[in-house]
Design a protein around this motif. Structure first.
Motif, short mmCIF file in Angstrom:
data_model
loop_
_atom_site.label_atom_id
_atom_site.label_comp_id
_atom_site.label_asym_id
_atom_site.label_seq_id
_atom_site.Cartn_x
_atom_site.Cartn_y
_atom_site.Cartn_z
N LEU A 152 0.87 -1.17 0.00
CA LEU A 152 0.00 0.00 0.00
C LEU A 152 0.91 1.22 0.00
N LEU A 153 0.83 2.05 -1.05
CA LEU A 153 1.72 3.20 -1.19
C LEU A 153 1.01 4.45 -0.69
N VAL A 154 1.66 5.19 0.22
CA VAL A 154 1.09 6.42 0.72
C VAL A 154 1.83 7.58 0.04
N VAL A 155 1.05 8.38 -0.73
CA VAL A 155 1.67 9.40 -1.57
C VAL A 155 1.13 10.78 -1.17
N VAL A 156 2.00 11.76 -1.13
CA VAL A 156 1.62 13.13 -0.79
C VAL A 156 1.84 14.02 -2.02
N GLY A 157 0.87 14.91 -2.28
CA GLY A 157 1.05 15.81 -3.41
C GLY A 157 -0.18 16.66 -3.66
N THR A 158 -0.16 17.44 -4.71
CA THR A 158 -1.33 18.22 -5.11
C THR A 158 -2.30 17.27 -5.80
N ALA A 159 -3.53 17.71 -5.98
CA ALA A 159 -4.55 16.87 -6.61
C ALA A 159 -4.07 16.41 -7.98
N LYS A 160 -3.44 17.31 -8.71
CA LYS A 160 -2.98 16.99 -10.05
C LYS A 160 -1.84 15.97 -9.98
N GLY A 161 -0.92 16.23 -9.05
CA GLY A 161 0.22 15.33 -8.87
C GLY A 161 -0.23 13.92 -8.50
N LEU A 162 -1.25 13.83 -7.62
CA LEU A 162 -1.73 12.53 -7.17
C LEU A 162 -2.37 11.77 -8.33
N ALA A 163 -3.12 12.49 -9.17
CA ALA A 163 -3.74 11.84 -10.33
C ALA A 163 -2.66 11.29 -11.25
N ALA A 164 -1.60 12.10 -11.44
CA ALA A 164 -0.49 11.66 -12.29
C ALA A 164 0.19 10.43 -11.68
N ALA A 165 0.34 10.43 -10.35
CA ALA A 165 0.99 9.31 -9.67
C ALA A 165 0.17 8.04 -9.84
N ALA A 166 -1.19 8.18 -9.71
CA ALA A 166 -2.06 7.02 -9.88
C ALA A 166 -1.90 6.43 -11.27
N ASP A 167 -1.85 7.33 -12.25
CA ASP A 167 -1.70 6.91 -13.63
C ASP A 167 -0.35 6.20 -13.83
N LEU A 168 0.69 6.77 -13.24
CA LEU A 168 2.04 6.23 -13.35
C LEU A 168 2.11 4.82 -12.78
N LEU A 169 1.51 4.67 -11.58
CA LEU A 169 1.61 3.37 -10.91
C LEU A 169 0.81 2.31 -11.67
N GLU A 170 -0.27 2.75 -12.30
CA GLU A 170 -1.13 1.78 -12.97
C GLU A 170 -0.59 1.38 -14.33
N HIS A 171 -0.07 2.37 -15.06
CA HIS A 171 0.30 2.09 -16.45
C HIS A 171 1.80 2.14 -16.73
N GLY A 172 2.60 2.50 -15.78
CA GLY A 172 4.04 2.49 -15.97
C GLY A 172 4.57 3.76 -16.60
#
Lengths: 389, 160
Positions: free
Chosen positions: B140-160
């Protein structure tokens, strides 16, 4: 060749039969020990299966069974746990010793078996079966209960008492005089202190000698060390069982845990043979004359263990139901009572009826113990409803 | 919170505490490595209404379930005074692109401006993981950031 074949068939039949008995026992919720004893009694009386070919093997195996029983008893608790247990529970332990040792001793004296018989019978009625009790507590889901540490600390204390009691018993059985007996007490106390200090300070070294990452090497080393120490102890008249027990205490930490895991099946195998051989050597016709004494002793020592547990739990501020559970949990007697009786009978220094009484007594207590532990709650509830407090 | 630690000679250790309701709840750590979850009875606090044996793995999973919201809540609270920054948790699905790869491989901070502050695995929290930290499926990854950054992180983790 034919002789070997017959021996194999006999041994196979014995093990298979014991397996069936064991399964039956746990199914109805009692310990298999009484059934093993009965198995021995049946085979021995020239009954179903005369075991001519394998008696030598069985005899040696039963010796190994005793050594493994005591080795694993020693392995069970670390020296640390023994010391903390001693500090915390010595009052409860003493109450336990007095209340449960006296009935056995008194019974032996009344039957005219003299002080040696009294000493042996005191041990038989005193020592609870930690094997049966741990298994029953686990099965009933009582390990998380508040009274369980109280029960366990009483067992730890009994364990320590065994370390002192067995050498004394061995010395007295060997026909020592009063002064000889006292010397034995002194010597055994010194030896046990030394072993405990070694276990506390240098337990790692002892463990390192037997330890090995390879399970096969480890098994052979632990078993070899146990038999060596036991044999040397027997040569020195300190009793093989005591030697194995002290080795068990000296081995500590993860080595002890691994050794326990590895030796448990071996112990179960050889201990089963030990109970059978004890039954074999007991003439069934000697049991009926001592049956009344055994039943009386069973009733009295069931009550005294309940009182012990009740009292010990009450001191820890545990409620009435918890006290009743603690008392009932301690009732079971088993393997170590038979070990003590076996030592006494093998030495030939006590009346032959002692084996019969111990057999009948353990037969009763190994059945009564798990049953009282299981049914104490409904029983206590029913009693309370009858007479509202 | 007052946790009682009671040694059980020959068995292991019991650790338990009383809840606000007065129920005793805790864990027995057995010597052989398995755990037991214990919950006391309402009418008799000395005894247990349930004692559930758990393997080390199962105990870890349970700890994860119970512990993760707490951790995220704590982190969220710490960040709450900073405007526009939030904390989110992302489960790393087994077989996903970064299962078995390191934090450095993701280059998360450069690519999304969000940063990974902790990884919860089998009930243990690995705080501030280093770039060579290797992910495993189920983390379980706990990530801190702006709303935009978090969306990008979710995308990154899911699709590489």
């Amino acid at each position: 060749m034919e002789h070997t074949a017959v021996s194999l068939i006999e041994l196979g039949a014995v093990f298979f039969g014991l397996g069936m008995l064991g399964k039956l026992a746990w199914k109805v919720g009692i310990s298999p020990i009484p059934l093993y004893l009965i198995g021995g009694l049946v085979f021995g009386s020239g009954g179903l299966l005369p075991l001519d070919g394998i008696d030598e093997f069985a005899q040696l195996s039963s010796e190994i069974g005793v050594i493994l029983l005591l080795l694993l008893l020693g392995l069970e608790y670390s020296a640390d746990e023994l010391f903390t247990g001693l500090r915390r529970s010595w009052t409860a332990g003493l109450v336990d010793l007095v209340l449960n040792g006296l009935p056995g001793a008194a019974c032996a004296l009344i039957l005219g078996w003299g002080p040696v018989g009294a000493l042996a019978m005191a041990g038989v009625t005193y020592i609870s079966s930690s094997g049966i009790i741990a298994k029953v507590l686990g099965e009933l889901g009582r390990l998380g209960n508040r009274e369980t540490p109280v029960v366990l600390s009483v067992l730890v204390f009994e364990d320590l008492v065994m370390a002192v009691y067995l050498p004394i018993l061995t010395a007295v059985l060997a026909g020592a005089t009063l002064i000889g007996g006292l010397t034995a007490v002194g010597v055994s106390l010194v030896v046990i202190t030394i072993v405990l200090v070694i276990a506390l300070r240098f337990g790692r070294i002892v463990s390192a000698i037997v330890d090995s990452p390879d399970p096969e090497v480890f098994l052979l080393r632990v078993l070899g060390a146990a038999l060596l120490v036991a044999g040397v102890a027997a040569q020195l008249q300190v009793s093989a069982a005591v030697g194995a027990f002290l080795l068990g205490i000296a081995i500590s930490g993860s080595t002890a845990e691994n050794a326990t895991r590895m030796l448990e099946p071996l112990r179960d195998l050889f201990a089963a043979l030990f109970f059978v051989v004890f039954g074999l050597n007991t003439d069934p016709s000697t049991i009926p004359p001592v049956l009344v004494a055994a039943v009386l002793l069973a009733v009295v020592t069931t009550l005294t263990k309940v009182v012990t547990g009740w009292w010990a739990a009450a001191r820890q501020g545990i409620g009435r139901m918890g006290r009743a559970r603690a008392g009932a949990a301690l009732v079971a007697r088993g393997e170590f009572s038979i070990v003590i009786a076996g030592l006494a009978v093998a030495a030939g220094a006590v009346a032959h009826e002692l084996a019969a009484l111990a057999t009948a007594y353990v037969l009763l207590m190994a059945i009564i113990g798990p049953l009282t532990a299981r049914f104490v709650e409904p029983l206590a509830t029913a009693l309370r409803r009858r007479q509202p407090a | 919170m007052n946790v009682d630690v009671t040694p059980l000679p020959g068995i292991g250790t019991r650790q338990d505490f009383s809840t606000r309701e007065g129920r005793r709840i805790g864990v027995i750590a057995h010597r052989d490595g398995h755990f037991e979850l214990i919950v006391s009875k309402v009418d008799d606090p000395d005894t247990c209404t349930a004692s559930v044996p758990l393997s080390a793995e199962e105990a870890g999973a349970l700890a994860n379930l119970l512990g993760a919201p707490m951790l995220v809540a704590q982190l969220a609270e710490q960040q709450s005074d900073i405007q526009g920054v939030t904390t989110k948790q992302f489960p790393l699905a087994p077989g996903s692109p970064y299962d078995g790869r390191t934090l450095g491989d993701t280059a998360m901070r450069t690519r999304t401006a969000a940063s990974l502050v902790a990884v919860v695995r089998s009930g243990t929290v690995h705080a501030s993981p280093r770039p060579d930290f290797t992910f495993a499926g189920g983390d379980l990854l706990v990530v801190v950031g702006t709303a935009k950054g978090l969306a990008a992180a979710a995308d990154l983790l899911e699709h590489g």
